[in-house]
Design a protein around this motif. Structure first.
Motif, PDB file in Angstrom:
ATOM      1  N   ASP A  38       1.609   8.469  -7.389  1.00 34.09           N
ATOM      2  CA  ASP A  38       2.242   9.279  -6.363  1.00 34.09           C
ATOM      3  C   ASP A  38       3.106   8.378  -5.468  1.00 34.09           C
ATOM      4  O   ASP A  38       2.590   7.490  -4.802  1.00 34.09           O
ATOM      5  N   SER A  73       4.409   8.784  -2.694  1.00 31.58           N
ATOM      6  CA  SER A  73       4.172   8.816  -1.253  1.00 31.58           C
ATOM      7  C   SER A  73       3.093   7.806  -0.844  1.00 31.58           C
ATOM      8  O   SER A  73       3.002   7.462   0.332  1.00 31.58           O
ATOM      9  N   GLY A  74       2.288   7.322  -1.795  1.00 31.27           N
ATOM     10  CA  GLY A  74       1.314   6.280  -1.482  1.00 31.27           C
ATOM     11  C   GLY A  74       1.999   5.019  -0.970  1.00 31.27           C
ATOM     12  O   GLY A  74       1.574   4.415   0.015  1.00 31.27           O
ATOM     13  N   ASP A  77       5.050   4.937   0.301  1.00 29.97           N
ATOM     14  CA  ASP A  77       5.642   5.301   1.598  1.00 29.97           C
ATOM     15  C   ASP A  77       4.605   5.221   2.711  1.00 29.97           C
ATOM     16  O   ASP A  77       4.882   4.720   3.807  1.00 29.97           O
ATOM     17  N   ALA A  78       3.398   5.718   2.413  1.00 26.99           N
ATOM     18  CA  ALA A  78       2.328   5.670   3.417  1.00 26.99           C
ATOM     19  C   ALA A  78       2.016   4.223   3.784  1.00 26.99           C
ATOM     20  O   ALA A  78       1.892   3.884   4.964  1.00 26.99           O
ATOM     21  N   ALA A  79       1.905   3.367   2.765  1.00 27.41           N
ATOM     22  CA  ALA A  79       1.627   1.947   3.018  1.00 27.41           C
ATOM     23  C   ALA A  79       2.717   1.340   3.903  1.00 27.41           C
ATOM     24  O   ALA A  79       2.433   0.585   4.831  1.00 27.41           O
ATOM     25  N   ARG A  80       3.983   1.717   3.620  1.00 24.28           N
ATOM     26  CA  ARG A  80       5.094   1.180   4.416  1.00 24.28           C
ATOM     27  C   ARG A  80       4.964   1.567   5.889  1.00 24.28           C
ATOM     28  O   ARG A  80       5.114   0.738   6.775  1.00 24.28           O
ATOM     29  N   THR A  81       4.664   2.857   6.140  1.00 25.21           N
ATOM     30  CA  THR A  81       4.593   3.268   7.546  1.00 25.21           C
ATOM     31  C   THR A  81       3.327   2.741   8.214  1.00 25.21           C
ATOM     32  O   THR A  81       3.209   2.781   9.429  1.00 25.21           O
TER      33      THR A  81
END
Lengths: 388, 282
Positions: free
Chosen positions: B180, B182-183, B185-189
């Motif tokens: 996925d 977005s995983g 992306d989540a780590a980035r934010t």
């Protein structure tokens, strides 16, 4: 811009643009501010660019133009890990190969925090979201609501300046959505953090937001408090999108002090002129809220009366929605107290009288911030709102 | 599931089970059996003896050959991984349009549509004494005479790489597209740099693909005998040893060596699979 106190704004977006690319909608010259501690809801239909905007704020997408300022600092060119904002995803985006503890500790480890401190912080945040006993669980062993709480905890624990939500409740069932809405509202009040929340769900927008921004095809239609937008939509799009309005196209025929007369294809109605600057022959959209429309009470004289064909009544507990077909074929809705369902005995196609007072109706001159929007299909087309 | 449906399912897998039994398990059992027989000029005499194994374990050559084979295979696996992972990654995340993805995959598959011998022999005009590389080096004045680029360990590895890198790319690609996005992306934010996000999210989640790819390449190279024979420059590998014994009618010894290879391979696979859950791929 110089007169504004930077401390007051958690987020300032200036003329933000992102061109259309495969798989993502465009945004075009967006400018708005979000105050510190505000619960700011971005709402719009699919393809309106809400997620694109959110990703630009998070730094996951680089805008083609414009500026993004977070707590006074220009972050337009900063990568996501340097922005101090955290994003909560619709599909939760938990790390499937890590358990709850590791998921939440992820951001803290990156901050090079000590082991004991991490343990303490994670325990604290788990208590806040009510998942203290689940540290060792893996995401695949959890329900949707639990996963969403872990995602929120994981974002909160890094103490972001702004918490972004991308339709976080869309994948949950209805009852859980309502429960999570309450929890989010409580969390927001307790933490005093700035929340920016994207949704296409009007109930969530109205119940959660301090202010709501309506987005349509990459441009802003209206920004305001939920009641402001609900009571005073600036154009037909907003009215259609946020409220449940009965709408009909017409032309101004007479201005009479605070009142305006509008001629539609089948009858003339009066409304309060409100703030709109109107002249005779102006094309307008006439609007009246369903809860202000009475049905089958012919003896009570109202300024606006119309004969319509009864379609059906929908019982919703505290209220009953009556749908009628107007002479032009559009469906009007009248909301009456729930217990009146017992008195409703009209058969389909039976002619009933509906009525409303002039001060409960208003006219809209603007159609949409998007140029060239076809008002007919907006009012009578499928989708978006309840009326047809 | 009703009883009948269960029964039906059992009936439906009978044909495939039969194929596996007849063409997979039976020959294997036969090899194990023959490895305990006595060698003779006709191939073998059905008399049980442990002598094939005692000869195998008694010889210092066995360990050396096994080591050489495993070393060359391991180098190939590592190089295939180093080369294949970035290709799989690019294909999965950087090539946006599905048409381009298909095109790149096609370009990778086309060499496999060629006959093995042609594909292998085509290395002569490239790496041979009068090959493209040598002529270029001499023209450029880097070397005075032709280098012997073929018939060495490195040429063997290069040819293996060319042949089997696709076996590494494909499972990694499949593992990557299942992640996925977005995983990351989540780590980035949450504060991760793109490199940290890759190391902590993408890489661990793609490990099943890495393991499957590595096993493919390992199996293919460890038992190969044609390529080492043609390009190895006299290297002894397990595949060659087995082939040589088999062609001199030393079938029981060849069988014993084959059993040893299977055991080594099973042990290696077991070790790897204990640490990585390849179920995630499916």
């Amino acid at each position: 811009m110089l007169s504004r106190e930077p401390e007051d704004s958690a987020l300032e977006v200036h003329e933000l643009s992102k061109r259309y690319e495969a798989g993502q909608s465009a945004v075009d010259g967006l400018s708005f501010n979000v105050k510190v501690g505000e619960f700011f809801v971005i709402m719009g239909p699919s393809g309106s660019g809400k997620t694109t905007l959110l990703k630009c704020i998070a730094g996951l997408l680089l805008p083609d133009g414009g500026k993004i300022v977070i707590h006074g600092g220009d972050v337009t060119d900063l990568p996501p890990n340097k922005r101090n904002v955290s994003l909560i995803f619709q599909d939760f985006a938990l790390f499937p190969h890590m358990n709850v503890f590791e998921n939440i500790a992820f951001g803290l480890k990156l901050k090079k925090m000590g082991k004991d401190e991490i343990r303490k912080e994670v325990a604290e945040i788990l208590k806040l979201v009510g998942l203290s006993h689940m540290e060792k669980r893996f995401p695949r062993q959890m329900s949707g609501g639990e996963k969403q709480r872990v995602a929120i905890a994981r974002s909160l624990v890094v103490k972001p300046k702004i918490l972004l939500f991308d339709e976080p409740l869309a994948n949950l069932d209805y009852r859980l959505q309502r429960k999570m809405e309450e929890e989010l509202k409580i969390l927001h009040q307790r933490l005093g953090l700035t929340f920016i929340y994207v949704t296409h769900n009007q109930e969530q927008a109205i119940s959660l937001g301090d202010r709501v921004m309506i987005l349509n095809r990459g441009v802003i239609e209206q920004i305001g408090s939920p009641t402001e937008i609900y009571m005073h939509p600036v154009n037909v799009f907003t009215a259609r999108f946020l409220g449940e309005l009965n709408l009909v196209r017409g032309e101004v025929t007479r201005l009479d002090g605070p009142k305006v007369e509008v001629k539609t294809s089948f009858a003339s109605f009066t409304a309060s002129a409100g703030g709109e600057r109107l002249e005779p022959n102006t094309e307008v959209t006439y609007a009246v809220r369903p809860e202000k429309v009475s049905i089958g009470e012919g003896e009570q004289k109202k300024e606006n009366m119309a004969k319509a064909k009864f379609v059906s009544a929908i019982y919703r507990g505290t209220e009953t929605e009556c749908l009628v077909e107007m002479p032009n074929g559009s469906i009007f809705k009248a909301i009456v107290p729930g217990e009146r369902i017992r008195e409703i005995s009209w058969s389909p196609s039976e002619v009933v009288t509906i009525g409303w007072r002039a001060e409960d109706a208003f006219v809209l001159r603007e159609v949409s911030a998007v140029a060239g929007t076809d008002v007919e299909s907006l009012i009578y087309g499928q989708g978006g709102g309840e009326t047809r | 599931m009703s009883r009948f449906e269960k029964f039906q399912n059992h009936v439906l897998i009978i044909p495939s089970m039969l194929v596996v039994a007849v063409f997979g398990i039976l020959p294997l059992a036969f090899i194990v059996l023959v490895s305990f027989y006595q060698a003779s000029f006709e191939g073998f005499i059905p008399v049980f003896t442990p002598s094939n194994y005692s000869a195998l374990f008694g010889s210092a050559l066995t360990a050396k050959v096994l080591y050489t084979t495993l070393r060359l295979s391991a180098i190939t696996v590592v190089l295939a991984l180093v080369l294949g992972y970035p290709i799989a990654y690019t294909l999965a995340y950087k090539v946006r349009s599905p048409r381009k993805q298909t095109f790149v995959l096609l370009m990778l598959i086309i060499p496999f549509l060629m006959d093995y011998s042609i594909r292998t022999l085509s290395w002569y005009p490239i790496l041979g004494a009068k090959g493209f590389v040598n002529i270029f080096l001499q023209q450029a004045g880097v070397t005075s005479g032709p280098l012997s680029l073929l018939f060495s360990e490195s040429s063997l590895i290069a040819i293996w790489l060319q042949t089997y890198v696709l076996f590494m790319i494909t499972p990694i690609y499949l593992a990557l597209v299942k992640i996925d996005p977005s995983g990351v992306d989540a780590a980035r934010t949450l504060g991760a740099s793109s490199w940290q996000a890759f190391l902590s999210v993408t890489l661990p989640l793609s490990l099943p693909g890495v393991v499957v790819g590595s096993i493919y390449v390992l199996v293919s190279t460890i038992s190969d005998y044609a390529t080492p024979e043609l390009f190895g420059g006299g290297i002894q590998t397990v595949g060659l040893e087995i082939a040589q014994r088999a062609s001199s009618f030393l079938w029981p010894e060849a069988a014993a060596f084959a059993v040893l290879l299977i055991l080594v391979f099973l042990a290696l696979s077991y070790l790897v699979l204990r640490f990585v859950d390849i179920q995630q791929l499916f």
